[in-house]
Design a protein around this motif. Structure first.
Motif, PDB file in Angstrom:
ATOM      1  N   THR A 224      -5.984   0.359   4.762  1.00 39.32           N
ATOM      2  CA  THR A 224      -4.824  -0.535   4.775  1.00 39.32           C
ATOM      3  C   THR A 224      -4.102  -0.458   6.107  1.00 39.32           C
ATOM      4  O   THR A 224      -3.708  -1.485   6.684  1.00 39.32           O
ATOM      5  CB  THR A 224      -3.865  -0.177   3.629  1.00 39.32           C
ATOM      6  OG1 THR A 224      -4.511  -0.434   2.380  1.00 39.32           O
ATOM      7  CG2 THR A 224      -2.567  -0.983   3.704  1.00 39.32           C
TER       8      THR A 224
ATOM      9  N   MET B 199       6.233  -2.982  -1.458  1.00 40.59           N
ATOM     10  CA  MET B 199       5.176  -2.182  -2.072  1.00 40.59           C
ATOM     11  C   MET B 199       5.175  -2.391  -3.568  1.00 40.59           C
ATOM     12  O   MET B 199       6.147  -2.068  -4.257  1.00 40.59           O
ATOM     13  CB  MET B 199       5.414  -0.703  -1.745  1.00 40.59           C
ATOM     14  CG  MET B 199       4.376   0.238  -2.329  1.00 40.59           C
ATOM     15  SD  MET B 199       2.788   0.090  -1.492  1.00 40.59           S
ATOM     16  CE  MET B 199       1.665   0.289  -2.896  1.00 40.59           C
TER      17      MET B 199
ATOM     18  N   LEU C 191       8.546  -3.619   4.515  1.00 44.02           N
ATOM     19  CA  LEU C 191       7.362  -3.543   3.654  1.00 44.02           C
ATOM     20  C   LEU C 191       7.759  -3.704   2.204  1.00 44.02           C
ATOM     21  O   LEU C 191       8.698  -3.048   1.741  1.00 44.02           O
ATOM     22  CB  LEU C 191       6.660  -2.192   3.854  1.00 44.02           C
ATOM     23  CG  LEU C 191       5.596  -1.795   2.821  1.00 44.02           C
ATOM     24  CD1 LEU C 191       4.379  -2.714   2.902  1.00 44.02           C
ATOM     25  CD2 LEU C 191       5.179  -0.326   3.014  1.00 44.02           C
TER      26      LEU C 191
ATOM     27  N   GLN D 188      -0.348   4.506   0.722  1.00 42.80           N
ATOM     28  CA  GLN D 188      -0.280   3.123   1.190  1.00 42.80           C
ATOM     29  C   GLN D 188       0.966   2.898   2.052  1.00 42.80           C
ATOM     30  O   GLN D 188       0.904   2.235   3.092  1.00 42.80           O
ATOM     31  CB  GLN D 188      -0.280   2.171  -0.005  1.00 42.80           C
ATOM     32  CG  GLN D 188      -1.598   2.087  -0.743  1.00 42.80           C
ATOM     33  CD  GLN D 188      -2.691   1.472   0.102  1.00 42.80           C
ATOM     34  OE1 GLN D 188      -2.471   0.470   0.772  1.00 42.80           O
ATOM     35  NE2 GLN D 188      -3.869   2.069   0.078  1.00 42.80           N
ATOM     36  N   VAL D 189       2.082   3.429   1.623  1.00 40.20           N
ATOM     37  CA  VAL D 189       3.303   3.310   2.418  1.00 40.20           C
ATOM     38  C   VAL D 189       3.133   4.029   3.754  1.00 40.20           C
ATOM     39  O   VAL D 189       3.443   3.494   4.824  1.00 40.20           O
ATOM     40  CB  VAL D 189       4.514   3.868   1.648  1.00 40.20           C
ATOM     41  CG1 VAL D 189       5.754   3.914   2.547  1.00 40.20           C
ATOM     42  CG2 VAL D 189       4.792   3.028   0.405  1.00 40.20           C
TER      43      VAL D 189
ATOM     44  N   VAL E 184      11.552  -0.177   2.913  1.00 41.61           N
ATOM     45  CA  VAL E 184      10.489  -0.394   1.940  1.00 41.61           C
ATOM     46  C   VAL E 184      11.122  -0.854   0.641  1.00 41.61           C
ATOM     47  O   VAL E 184      12.030  -0.195   0.115  1.00 41.61           O
ATOM     48  CB  VAL E 184       9.664   0.889   1.692  1.00 41.61           C
ATOM     49  CG1 VAL E 184       8.546   0.624   0.676  1.00 41.61           C
ATOM     50  CG2 VAL E 184       9.082   1.414   2.998  1.00 41.61           C
TER      51      VAL E 184
ATOM     52  N   THR F 169       2.093  -5.008   0.202  1.00 47.24           N
ATOM     53  CA  THR F 169       0.915  -4.271  -0.246  1.00 47.24           C
ATOM     54  C   THR F 169       0.924  -4.199  -1.771  1.00 47.24           C
ATOM     55  O   THR F 169       1.926  -3.821  -2.378  1.00 47.24           O
ATOM     56  CB  THR F 169       0.892  -2.852   0.347  1.00 47.24           C
ATOM     57  OG1 THR F 169       0.802  -2.938   1.772  1.00 47.24           O
ATOM     58  CG2 THR F 169      -0.305  -2.074  -0.176  1.00 47.24           C
TER      59      THR F 169
ATOM     60  N   ALA G 199      -0.041   5.005  -4.053  1.00 49.78           N
ATOM     61  CA  ALA G 199       1.095   4.275  -3.492  1.00 49.78           C
ATOM     62  C   ALA G 199       1.714   4.950  -2.276  1.00 49.78           C
ATOM     63  O   ALA G 199       2.021   4.287  -1.272  1.00 49.78           O
ATOM     64  CB  ALA G 199       2.153   4.054  -4.572  1.00 49.78           C
TER      65      ALA G 199
ATOM     66  N   THR H 280       3.223   2.109  -8.060  1.00 50.13           N
ATOM     67  CA  THR H 280       3.831   3.422  -7.825  1.00 50.13           C
ATOM     68  C   THR H 280       2.896   4.553  -8.250  1.00 50.13           C
ATOM     69  O   THR H 280       3.342   5.665  -8.492  1.00 50.13           O
ATOM     70  CB  THR H 280       5.152   3.536  -8.626  1.00 50.13           C
ATOM     71  OG1 THR H 280       4.872   3.383 -10.030  1.00 50.13           O
ATOM     72  CG2 THR H 280       6.154   2.485  -8.200  1.00 50.13           C
TER      73      THR H 280
ATOM     74  N   VAL I 240      10.402  -1.555  -3.308  1.00 46.97           N
ATOM     75  CA  VAL I 240       9.459  -1.082  -4.316  1.00 46.97           C
ATOM     76  C   VAL I 240       9.559  -1.940  -5.565  1.00 46.97           C
ATOM     77  O   VAL I 240      10.649  -2.137  -6.114  1.00 46.97           O
ATOM     78  CB  VAL I 240       9.743   0.389  -4.683  1.00 46.97           C
ATOM     79  CG1 VAL I 240       8.786   0.853  -5.786  1.00 46.97           C
ATOM     80  CG2 VAL I 240       9.623   1.274  -3.459  1.00 46.97           C
TER      81      VAL I 240
END
Length: 335
Positions: A108, A125, A123, A135-136, A148, A193, A132, A128, A150
């Motif tokens: 990613t 996202m 971002l 990915q962050v 970010v 993502t 996860a 969770t 969520v």
């Protein structure tokens, strides 16, 4: 003469390689693939109930290897096996849960580095779960992310994960907040993502802002789907890590492309051609399915570092043994 095979544990994997270091290793592997110097084995999968048995493999440099795991509702225990390509002898067994996180997150990060706007700062996202946080971190490794958002359908999970992000990355100036809807998470996001096990799509094209980049990494089986079909209509570049896996296993892509896949590129092709985000692109889309070359790119780098540092538990090389065909017969009694 080849060195004795070694067993490399999860703890040793994480001590030998960081996520930030995994990204250039992955890029090197994909460049070799595009040059015809590496190749992947098609990914195979067996579904049993809500569980899956996976296997993938590749040839890369002086090694061939395969990673296999059962993804069950009770857990998973993936292993990567490496053999020397010249003589087929075992080189390493690598515990591969952390390696899988490095590979999935690193892929990613690599795609985001090539396809997202350089000035991306927000971002979104979705998801969770186990992947996860990696990915962050992967997006943070390639872009200067300041916020970010969520999203999870479960309020407690999104709140808890937002707190985890701040605890992990707050020192880098990253702030996180939970969002009650996917649309709210995407509002103003430069990168989105998706890392979920969703069975029905929850992201529409209307949620994505102009100039954004989408990473879709969760739906890797035919019974899963994360984004709606109208996302394809806005994508200036549609990129996958592995074409054969996308054609066989991605419901999103199979529904849209059917038999004509000319509009899809692989990430390795774009890397070889040095093609980054198209100028003036509305959105870009990257779909990751998982591929053997990526696992081998990290596995061989981990093995190289382990050899240099004397790490890994030495294993006896397997020795052939003649199979028995029948159970031993009792000795005839003297009469």
């Amino acid at each position: 003469m080849n060195a004795d095979p070694v067993w490399i544990t999860e703890a040793q994997v994480t001590s030998l390689l960081t996520l930030a270091e995994a990204i250039p290793a992955l890029e090197s592997g994909l460049r070799l693939q595009a040059q015809g110097q590496a190749e992947s084995m098609p990914k195979t999968m067996l579904q049993f109930g809500r569980n899956n048995l996976h296997a993938l493999g590749a040839r890369l440099g002086g090694y061939v290897g395969t990673k296999t795991w059962a993804h069950t509702e009770g857990g998973t225990c993936p292993l990567l096996l490496l053999w020397n390509a010249e003589d087929g002898q075992l080189a390493a067994v690598i515990e591969a849960f952390a390696l899988g996180n490095l590979r999935t997150g690193g892929t990613t990060g690599l795609a985001t580095g090539w396809l997202a706007r350089p000035d991306a700062g927000v971002l979104a996202m979705a998801g969770t779960g186990k992947q996860a946080l990696s990915q962050v971190a992967a997006v943070l490794a390639v872009r200067d992310i300041r916020e970010v958002r969520v999203y999870s359908p479960t309020a407690a999970r999104r709140e808890d994960f937002a707190a985890r992000i701040e605890a992990e990355f707050g020192a880098r100036g990253v702030r996180a907040r939970a969002c009650a809807t996917m649309a709210a998470a995407c509002d103003g996001a430069d990168i989105v993502t998706l890392a979920t096990r969703a069975r029905e799509p929850f992201l529409s094209a209307a949620m994505l802002g102009a100039g954004s980049h989408l990473n879709a990494i969760g739906a890797i089986a035919p019974d899963r789907e994360e984004f709606q079909q109208d996302v394809f209509d806005r994508a200036a570049a549609v990129v996958v890590d592995d074409m054969s896996s996308a054609r066989a296993l991605s419901r999103e892509f199979r529904t849209h492309y059917g038999q004509d896949w000319q509009g899809v590129q692989t990430l390795s092709e774009r890397i070889l051609r040095k093609e980054r985000r198209p100028a003036g692109a509305d959105i870009t889309l990257f779909k990751a399915m998982g591929m053997g070359i990526s696992d081998l790119a990290l596995g061989t780098e981990i093995l190289r570092r382990a050899r240099e540092q004397g790490m890994g538990r030495s294993l006896p090389a397997p020795v052939k043994s003649k199979p028995r065909f029948f159970a031993a017969q009792p000795a005839a009694q003297a009469g």
